[in-house]
Design a protein around this motif. Structure first.
Motif, short mmCIF file in Angstrom:
data_model
loop_
_atom_site.label_atom_id
_atom_site.label_comp_id
_atom_site.label_asym_id
_atom_site.label_seq_id
_atom_site.Cartn_x
_atom_site.Cartn_y
_atom_site.Cartn_z
N SER A 463 0.85 -1.16 -0.08
CA SER A 463 -0.12 -0.03 0.00
C SER A 463 0.75 1.26 -0.04
CB SER A 463 -1.06 -0.03 1.31
OG SER A 463 -1.91 -1.20 1.00
N PHE A 464 1.93 1.23 0.88
CA PHE A 464 2.64 2.46 1.04
C PHE A 464 3.59 2.63 -0.64
CE2 PHE A 464 1.46 2.00 5.48
CZ PHE A 464 1.50 3.43 5.90
N GLN A 465 3.87 1.49 -0.97
CA GLN A 465 4.81 1.85 -2.13
C GLN A 465 3.79 2.32 -3.55
OE1 GLN A 465 6.87 -1.54 -3.87
NE2 GLN A 465 7.93 -1.95 -1.68
N GLU A 466 2.39 1.81 -3.51
CA GLU A 466 1.54 2.36 -4.34
C GLU A 466 1.33 3.93 -4.17
OE1 GLU A 466 -1.93 0.35 -5.05
OE2 GLU A 466 -1.04 -1.88 -4.80
N PHE A 467 1.09 4.10 -2.94
CA PHE A 467 0.85 5.50 -2.54
C PHE A 467 2.02 6.36 -2.83
CE2 PHE A 467 1.69 9.04 0.64
CZ PHE A 467 0.79 9.92 0.27
N MET A 468 3.26 5.93 -2.66
CA MET A 468 4.38 6.85 -2.86
C MET A 468 4.59 6.82 -4.51
SD MET A 468 5.58 8.23 -0.15
CE MET A 468 7.40 8.63 -0.22
N LYS A 469 4.38 5.71 -5.04
CA LYS A 469 4.37 5.84 -6.65
C LYS A 469 3.17 6.82 -7.19
CE LYS A 469 4.61 2.69 -10.49
NZ LYS A 469 4.63 1.39 -10.83
N SER A 470 2.14 6.91 -6.50
CA SER A 470 1.29 7.74 -7.00
C SER A 470 1.54 9.31 -6.90
CB SER A 470 -0.33 7.48 -6.55
OG SER A 470 -0.13 7.82 -5.27
N GLU A 471 2.43 9.28 -5.90
CA GLU A 471 2.80 10.97 -5.74
C GLU A 471 4.06 11.22 -6.59
OE1 GLU A 471 1.58 13.21 -3.10
OE2 GLU A 471 -0.32 11.91 -3.74
N GLY A 472 4.53 10.16 -7.22
CA GLY A 472 5.88 10.40 -7.73
C GLY A 472 7.09 10.53 -6.87
N LYS A 473 7.12 9.54 -5.83
CA LYS A 473 8.02 9.89 -4.85
C LYS A 473 8.46 8.49 -4.36
CE LYS A 473 6.63 14.18 -2.79
NZ LYS A 473 6.22 14.96 -1.51
N LEU A 474 8.44 7.49 -5.51
CA LEU A 474 8.92 6.28 -5.06
C LEU A 474 10.52 6.32 -5.05
CD1 LEU A 474 7.89 3.32 -4.56
CD2 LEU A 474 8.15 3.09 -7.17
N GLY A 475 11.05 5.77 -3.98
CA GLY A 475 12.55 5.52 -4.07
C GLY A 475 13.44 6.85 -3.65
N GLY A 476 14.68 6.71 -3.89
CA GLY A 476 15.43 7.75 -3.48
C GLY A 476 15.45 8.22 -1.89
N GLN A 477 15.50 9.53 -1.71
CA GLN A 477 15.37 9.92 -0.29
C GLN A 477 14.10 10.17 0.33
OE1 GLN A 477 18.45 13.06 -1.75
NE2 GLN A 477 18.78 13.07 0.30
N ASN A 478 12.98 9.89 -0.54
CA ASN A 478 11.72 10.08 -0.27
C ASN A 478 11.17 9.23 0.87
OD1 ASN A 478 11.13 12.10 -2.22
ND2 ASN A 478 11.33 10.34 -3.61
N LYS A 479 10.43 9.51 1.82
CA LYS A 479 9.76 8.89 3.06
C LYS A 479 8.50 9.16 3.19
CE LYS A 479 13.04 11.43 5.80
NZ LYS A 479 13.71 12.18 4.69
N VAL A 480 7.67 8.28 3.86
CA VAL A 480 6.40 8.69 4.48
C VAL A 480 6.24 9.51 5.62
CG1 VAL A 480 4.24 7.91 4.72
CG2 VAL A 480 5.32 6.87 2.97
N PRO A 481 5.52 10.59 5.90
CA PRO A 481 5.50 11.10 7.26
C PRO A 481 4.92 10.16 8.17
CG PRO A 481 4.60 12.59 5.48
CD PRO A 481 4.96 11.47 4.66
N ARG A 482 5.27 9.92 9.27
CA ARG A 482 4.88 9.36 10.38
C ARG A 482 3.60 9.75 10.95
NH1 ARG A 482 6.38 5.06 9.77
NH2 ARG A 482 8.39 4.81 10.61
N LEU A 483 3.35 11.07 10.82
CA LEU A 483 2.15 11.65 11.43
C LEU A 483 1.69 12.79 10.60
CD1 LEU A 483 3.52 12.48 15.20
CD2 LEU A 483 1.89 10.88 14.39
N SER A 484 0.42 12.93 10.37
CA SER A 484 -0.09 14.16 9.74
C SER A 484 -1.36 14.53 10.67
CB SER A 484 -0.69 13.59 8.39
OG SER A 484 0.16 12.95 7.58
N ASN A 485 -1.49 16.19 10.34
CA ASN A 485 -2.43 16.70 11.31
C ASN A 485 -3.70 16.71 10.44
OD1 ASN A 485 -3.08 17.49 13.98
ND2 ASN A 485 -3.19 19.70 13.30
N ASP A 486 -4.03 16.19 9.27
CA ASP A 486 -4.99 15.90 8.49
C ASP A 486 -5.15 14.72 7.76
OD1 ASP A 486 -3.37 15.65 6.21
OD2 ASP A 486 -3.14 17.91 5.84
N ARG A 487 -6.09 14.58 6.86
CA ARG A 487 -6.45 13.07 6.52
C ARG A 487 -6.05 12.94 5.20
NH1 ARG A 487 -8.15 9.07 9.36
NH2 ARG A 487 -9.12 8.24 7.51
N LYS A 488 -5.05 13.74 4.64
CA LYS A 488 -4.72 13.62 2.77
C LYS A 488 -3.85 12.08 2.70
CE LYS A 488 -2.03 15.66 -0.61
NZ LYS A 488 -0.77 16.87 -1.00
N ILE A 489 -2.93 11.87 3.52
CA ILE A 489 -2.55 10.45 3.25
C ILE A 489 -3.20 9.60 3.72
CG2 ILE A 489 -0.24 9.44 4.19
CD1 ILE A 489 1.22 11.93 4.45
#
Length: 500
Positions: A463-489
């Motif tokens: 799921s997280f790989q698919e999400f990062m791929k959809s955001e154009g942020k697969l690989g490299g130095q990109n990482k998923v935020p551990r916390l969000s104050n909204d529901r976007k992610i």
């Protein structure tokens, strides 16, 4: 024992002594850095605008130079990008590290001839400190892999630009070039999934001894290795005993990594960013990373709890305390001044000064005044993993402010399990109790029936790989935020789940 490993042991002792010298004099070391920065930049456009010639103390500096984030510094950066000289630092930068900003689009972080060597030296010294402490230097004879961005660069008004990890690839010392993988051609592949497959083909028959990268992307590499060869990573690379990482906390990944590898390996944590290389793990025995006080960076710290006040107190290294959540502010020999990096840190030691990264000042949950930070959710998850013997691929947490059926709001933990626990509800109850123990605001909100206990949403594989791929942020130095104050992610992750 090879000549290279003997030489590494000798050099490691020399470097360790040099580090001890400045680490034992932290306030004096930082004062020298501060004075040199002000002197060097007093005739730049920024220095003239902020009266550097009349700054003789930190108090002067704090009065004349406000804390800025990238958006506030952007007018100066744009002048540098357009080709002007002597704006933030004397002359022009050597490079721009191009990163993706959340509100500003592409961010151009300058790297100068004064700042660039510290990025290389810090990574080298982290390994040398490990050798000096453990006596283990055999790995220097094997192959080393650094999962990173493409080293190919563009040019903007005579200044080269690219990803930081790609820029650093141009500075790998000659004595490591023969040991280093992947090949230049493979490193230049832009598509991350294609690149990982190519790296697998290049490395699966090699004697890999050191592997480095952001844990989430190294995990993908390990999984592809296992799929390709049918072997555990540790069986494939019998001499692999050192994992070097940065960017995110390794602990939530540790159980999964040890399963993929088939055994435990030593690890070294780094704290690099485009803006500077701030700290590295200097000891396998102590908690935290050594803050680099002698690397052309002057540090300030503001308590996170008061950061958004009108005039928060700005502290220097001699004024910080162990265990308090601080926003880290930097001034550097790349021309960043009182710059809010966005990271929060906590000190684990003041003799010497060691830190852990506790989160991001923008990555928190306080939808109801709970002030939950990344360190808290990661500590709770690590304890749950240990108690209930499960493993995860990734997780993130978001508030659910408007649940259905007029129920109380809650925190939703979205977890991709590698090996799911038997009883998800018991894990949720344990996590909630841990959060209440760590965070008194969260405890009060649960006790006062403002929030209901947290809920876990189990996500499908990848799921997280698919999400990062959809955001154009697969690989490299990109990482998923551990916390969000909204529901976007959270909503995007739920959107890609199978519909019942």
């Amino acid at each position: 024992m090879s000549l290279k490993s003997v030489s590494a042991k000798i050099f490691s002792k020399i470097v360790a002594l040099r580090i001890q010298k400045w680490a034992k004099n932290p306030v004096e070391t930082q004062q020298k850095v501060f004075e040199k920065l002000i002197l060097e930049a007093k005739n730049t456009a920024f220095g003239k605008d902020h009266d550097f010639k009349n700054i003789s103390s930190f108090e002067d500096f704090a009065a004349k130079v406000p804390i800025r984030d990238y958006e506030a510094l952007k007018p100066y950066v744009e002048r540098v990008v357009s080709g002007e000289e002597n704006i933030l630092w004397p002359g022009k930068p050597l490079y721009f590290a191009k990163t993706s900003g959340t509100t500003s689009g592409a961010k151009y972080i300058p790297l100068t001839k004064e700042s660039m060597p510290h990025h290389i030296e810090a990574a080298r010294n982290a390994i040398l400190c490990y050798i000096n402490e453990t006596g283990n230097a055999d790995f220097v004879d094997g192959k080393m892999i650094f999962l990173q961005g493409s080293p190919e660069m563009q040019e903007k008004n005579g200044i080269k630009l690219g990803r930081l990890s790609g820029i650093v690839a141009h500075y790998v010392p000659a004595y490591l070039q023969k040991n280093r993988l992947p090949s230049w051609e493979t490193n230049c592949i832009e598509n991350w999934e294609t690149k990982v497959d190519a790296i697998v083909e290049e490395t699966k028959s090699e004697d890999m001894t050191v592997i480095s990268g952001i844990p989430s992307w190294v995990q993908m590499y390990f999984e592809r290795l296992q799929q390709n060869t049918g072997k555990k990573v540790g069986d494939l690379f019998k001499n692999f005993n050192l994992f070097i990482y940065g960017g995110v906390n390794y602990e939530p990944y540790r159980a999964k990594f040890e399963n993929l590898i088939g055994r435990k390996v030593d690890s070294i944590e780094l704290f690099p960013a485009s803006e500077g290389f701030f700290a590295f793990q200097d000891s396998q025995k102590e908690k935290g990373m050594l803050l680099l006080l002698n690397s052309g960076i002057f540090y300030e710290f503001v308590e996170a709890s008061s950061f958004f006040d009108e005039n928060p107190k700005r502290l220097t290294i001699g004024e910080v305390e162990i265990g308090i959540n601080y926003v880290m502010i930097i001034s550097t020999n790349a021309g960043l001044w009182a710059y809010n990096l966005g990271d929060t840190v906590q000190f684990t030691s003041t003799k010497p000064y060691r830190v852990i990264v506790s989160g991001r000042i923008k990555h928190f949950i306080s939808a109801f005044g709970e002030h939950v930070i990344g360190k808290e959710v990661e500590e709770a998850m690590n304890k749950a993993i240990s108690k209930f013997n499960f493993s995860i691929t990734e997780f993130t947490v978001a508030p659910q402010i408007t649940p259905s059926e007029e129920k109380l709001p809650y925190h939703e933990w979205l977890v991709e399990f590698e090996n799911a626990p038997d009883d998800l509800q018991k894990v949720a109850e344990f996590l909630d109790a841990e959060m209440q123990r760590q965070n008194s605001y969260y405890f009060d909100l649960i006790e006062g029936k403002v929030l209901q206990p947290l809920k876990i949403s189990s996500l499908k594989k990848d799921s997280f790989q698919e999400f990062m791929k959809s955001e154009g942020k697969l690989g490299g130095q990109n990482k998923v935020p551990r916390l969000s104050n909204d529901r976007k992610i959270a909503d995007a992750l739920l959107q890609i789940q199978p519909q019942n």
